[in-house]
Design a protein around this motif. Structure first.
Motif, mmCIF file in Angstrom:
data_model
loop_
_atom_site.group_PDB
_atom_site.id
_atom_site.type_symbol
_atom_site.label_atom_id
_atom_site.label_comp_id
_atom_site.label_asym_id
_atom_site.label_seq_id
_atom_site.Cartn_x
_atom_site.Cartn_y
_atom_site.Cartn_z
ATOM 1 N N PRO A 11 0.728 -1.309 0.010
ATOM 2 C CA PRO A 11 -0.026 0.094 0.084
ATOM 3 C C PRO A 11 0.628 1.327 0.075
ATOM 4 N N LEU A 12 2.075 1.106 0.730
ATOM 5 C CA LEU A 12 2.860 2.189 0.954
ATOM 6 C C LEU A 12 3.423 2.815 -0.643
ATOM 7 N N GLY A 13 3.824 1.733 -1.391
ATOM 8 C CA GLY A 13 4.482 1.527 -2.587
ATOM 9 C C GLY A 13 3.629 2.340 -3.511
ATOM 10 N N ASN A 14 2.136 1.723 -3.337
ATOM 11 C CA ASN A 14 1.084 2.244 -4.395
ATOM 12 C C ASN A 14 0.829 3.663 -4.349
ATOM 13 N N TRP A 15 0.940 4.189 -2.992
ATOM 14 C CA TRP A 15 0.592 5.422 -2.534
ATOM 15 C C TRP A 15 1.547 6.333 -2.826
ATOM 16 N N ILE A 16 2.757 6.231 -2.605
ATOM 17 C CA ILE A 16 3.955 6.742 -3.343
ATOM 18 C C ILE A 16 4.082 6.850 -5.003
ATOM 19 N N GLY A 17 3.558 5.897 -5.649
ATOM 20 C CA GLY A 17 3.391 5.999 -7.060
ATOM 21 C C GLY A 17 2.510 6.888 -7.627
ATOM 22 N N SER A 18 1.365 6.707 -6.552
ATOM 23 C CA SER A 18 0.238 7.637 -6.932
ATOM 24 C C SER A 18 0.598 9.182 -6.885
ATOM 25 N N LEU A 19 1.495 9.628 -5.872
ATOM 26 C CA LEU A 19 1.726 10.831 -5.607
ATOM 27 C C LEU A 19 2.928 11.233 -6.429
ATOM 28 N N PHE A 20 4.078 10.612 -6.795
ATOM 29 C CA PHE A 20 5.085 10.928 -7.611
ATOM 30 C C PHE A 20 5.372 10.200 -8.798
ATOM 31 N N GLY A 21 4.645 9.391 -9.268
ATOM 32 C CA GLY A 21 4.848 8.495 -10.268
ATOM 33 C C GLY A 21 5.526 7.159 -9.947
ATOM 34 N N TRP A 22 5.334 6.091 -10.892
ATOM 35 C CA TRP A 22 5.356 4.816 -10.667
ATOM 36 C C TRP A 22 7.237 4.728 -10.492
ATOM 37 N N ARG A 23 7.876 5.401 -10.856
ATOM 38 C CA ARG A 23 9.339 5.470 -10.732
ATOM 39 C C ARG A 23 9.692 5.567 -9.506
ATOM 40 N N ALA A 24 9.020 6.439 -8.473
ATOM 41 C CA ALA A 24 9.326 6.942 -7.239
ATOM 42 C C ALA A 24 9.212 5.467 -6.356
ATOM 43 N N THR A 25 8.229 4.595 -6.700
ATOM 44 C CA THR A 25 7.976 3.480 -6.025
ATOM 45 C C THR A 25 9.414 2.403 -6.311
ATOM 46 N N PHE A 26 9.889 2.198 -7.294
ATOM 47 C CA PHE A 26 11.075 1.596 -7.510
ATOM 48 C C PHE A 26 12.179 2.181 -6.647
ATOM 49 N N ALA A 27 12.358 3.418 -6.867
ATOM 50 C CA ALA A 27 13.229 4.166 -6.231
ATOM 51 C C ALA A 27 13.272 3.927 -4.512
ATOM 52 N N MET A 28 12.009 3.919 -4.196
ATOM 53 C CA MET A 28 11.717 3.496 -2.556
ATOM 54 C C MET A 28 12.221 2.052 -2.355
ATOM 55 N N VAL A 29 11.954 1.245 -3.138
ATOM 56 C CA VAL A 29 12.194 -0.242 -3.111
ATOM 57 C C VAL A 29 13.897 -0.376 -3.061
ATOM 58 N N ALA A 30 14.469 0.167 -4.120
ATOM 59 C CA ALA A 30 15.830 0.400 -4.219
ATOM 60 C C ALA A 30 16.647 0.628 -2.899
ATOM 61 N N LEU A 31 15.988 1.859 -2.184
ATOM 62 C CA LEU A 31 16.452 2.329 -0.847
ATOM 63 C C LEU A 31 16.519 1.356 0.163
ATOM 64 N N LEU A 32 15.052 0.317 0.279
ATOM 65 C CA LEU A 32 14.816 -0.477 1.075
ATOM 66 C C LEU A 32 16.051 -1.676 1.141
ATOM 67 N N GLY A 33 16.315 -2.006 -0.349
ATOM 68 C CA GLY A 33 17.350 -3.030 -0.748
ATOM 69 C C GLY A 33 18.635 -2.562 0.053
ATOM 70 N N GLY A 34 18.944 -1.273 -0.165
ATOM 71 C CA GLY A 34 20.207 -0.694 0.051
ATOM 72 C C GLY A 34 20.521 -0.718 1.688
ATOM 73 N N ILE A 35 19.306 -0.426 2.443
ATOM 74 C CA ILE A 35 19.422 -0.510 3.838
ATOM 75 C C ILE A 35 19.682 -1.961 4.267
ATOM 76 N N ALA A 36 18.955 -2.716 3.740
ATOM 77 C CA ALA A 36 18.987 -4.448 3.977
ATOM 78 C C ALA A 36 20.501 -4.797 3.820
ATOM 79 N N MET A 37 21.188 -4.300 2.636
ATOM 80 C CA MET A 37 22.376 -4.833 2.272
ATOM 81 C C MET A 37 23.467 -4.021 3.205
ATOM 82 N N ALA A 38 23.216 -2.893 3.562
ATOM 83 C CA ALA A 38 24.152 -2.269 4.674
ATOM 84 C C ALA A 38 24.235 -3.084 5.862
ATOM 85 N N GLY A 39 22.802 -3.387 6.308
ATOM 86 C CA GLY A 39 22.841 -4.192 7.550
ATOM 87 C C GLY A 39 23.577 -5.325 7.434
ATOM 88 N N LEU A 40 23.353 -6.330 6.487
ATOM 89 C CA LEU A 40 23.971 -7.348 6.221
ATOM 90 C C LEU A 40 25.396 -7.527 6.070
#
Length: 389
Positions: free
Chosen positions: A143-172
């Motif tokens: 739902p959060l990704g869909n909401w962000i996509g509706s506000l800033f465009g679908w590319r913003a959703t993929f940017a959000m996911v890339a950020l989440l992946g980067g956070i996980a990668m740094a932690g690991l």
């Protein structure tokens, strides 16, 4: 703490895998393609995951698990960033394939690592924590990704996911030790398990279940937009589905312990097929009330469909506990193969019929899964799988 970062990685992967359903109409409009054509973004992702996951696992069998996770998340993040920059459909398809390769390598590795870094009495909880990342993604991330996509465009959703992946990668990167066990099954071991009759039947059931669910879920937003749902209402509907899926996942595990895995799986398939049929019934025959009534079948599908999944996992483990990790890996590939076929089938339904027909077709597939499940016999005792070597 390292298991927590594995769960964050699962959360990022689950968010990306499922959020696409709410974004397809927007992506189609932006890239000037049809919605069924955009739906192939789901099919290509799922097919790449299904085929690529076991191949990569075998290819990278002798590499340190920490390094494998870094490679997997790097590919996943790169795929999302490529999607942000994609100017056309072909490049976006390529990005989704890269994401799928990263996800298909990351998830089974993460489950294996969660067991390796945990004490024997905490291994079950460690696996549950990692898989909870996927479940929580359906409740919060999608739902959060869909909401962000509706506000800033679908590319913003993929940017959000890339950020989440980067956070996980740094932690690991800083939280995982080196030298973790390398116990991925060989190709010969996988083939030995795949030839087992009960495993083949279980994989067929998983494919039909996943196919039925994704025939409708891939194009989740299409009938809702026809009802007049805006982006916020679609996000709410995705939240309802995600919350139901989380409830169903917990309920399925509880009922599998109390009623048995096979009985629980049968109940889940029955409820899911009913929900999909109801989905089409509401859209076709209650158009005036469908704006509100459609949330009922959506909730029922989430609860029953995901109550089936832990019961199916438990029944697969029962076939032969010693070969369970190989069988579960094959089951994950079967699930994504079903997702791929379901996405393609749903696109064909939209092209030839109507969005209101998605539920009929999906319900028939889940009904077929139920028939196969019942036919295999609840009282049959599974024979052990003999693995060469």
């Amino acid at each position: 703490m390292s298991v927590f970062w594995l769960a964050v990685a699962a959360f990022a992967i689950g968010t990306e895998a499922f959020v696409i359903a709410g974004l397809l109409p927007t992506i189609a409009a932006d890239l000037q393609i049809s919605v069924p054509a955009a739906g192939q973004l789901v099919s290509v992702y799922a097919l790449t995951y299904a085929v690529g996951s076991p191949i990569l696992a075998i290819t990278l069998n002798n590499i340190d698990r920490r390094t494998v996770l870094m490679l997997a998340l790097s590919a996943f993040i790169a795929g999302n960033l490529l999607a942000v920059a994609a100017s056309g459909f072909a490049l976006l398809l390529t990005a989704r394939m890269l994401m799928a390769l990263g996800a298909g390598l990351c998830m089974p590795t993460a489950l294996g690592v969660s067991v390796a870094v945990s004490s024997p009495e905490r291994r079950g909880r460690a696996v549950a924590l990692v898989t909870s990342g996927l479940t929580i993604a359906t409740v919060i991330g999608v739902p959060l990704g869909n909401w962000i996509g509706s506000l800033f465009g679908w590319r913003a959703t993929f940017a959000m996911v890339a950020l989440l992946g980067g956070i996980a990668m740094a932690g690991l990167l800083f939280g995982l030790p080196r030298g973790l066990p390398r116990n991925t099954a060989s190709l010969a071991e996988r083939l030995a398990v795949a030839r087992h009759r009960n495993v083949l039947i279980a994989l067929l059931i998983t494919i039909l279940w996943a196919l039925g669910g994704f025939t409708m879920f891939t194009y989740f937003a299409v009938p809702l937009r026809a009802l007049g749902f805006d982006a916020s209402h679609i996000s709410l509907a995705l939240l309802v589905f995600g919350a139901a899926a989380a409830i169903g996942n917990m309920l399925g595990g509880l009922l599998a312990d109390r009623l048995g895995a096979l009985a629980t799986a049968a109940l889940g398939l029955t409820g899911m097929a009913s929900a999909l049929f109801l989905h089409s019934l509401v859209l076709k025959f209650l158009p005036g009330q469908a704006h509100y009534a459609i949330l009922g079948p959506i909730f029922l599908q989430g609860v029953s469909g995901w109550a089936f999944y832990p019961a199916q996992i438990a029944s697969i483990i029962r076939i032969d506990p010693q070969a369970s990790m190989v069988a579960l890996s094959l089951n994950a590939s079967a699930m994504y193969l079903g997702f791929a076929i379901g996405g393609a089938l749903g696109g064909a339904v939209l092209a030839g019929w109507s969005p209101t027909d998605l539920g009929w077709v999906g319900g028939l597939s889940v009904s077929a899964a139920l028939l196969v499940h019942l036919a295999r016999g609840w009282q049959a005792r599974p024979k052990p799988v003999k693995i060469a070597g």
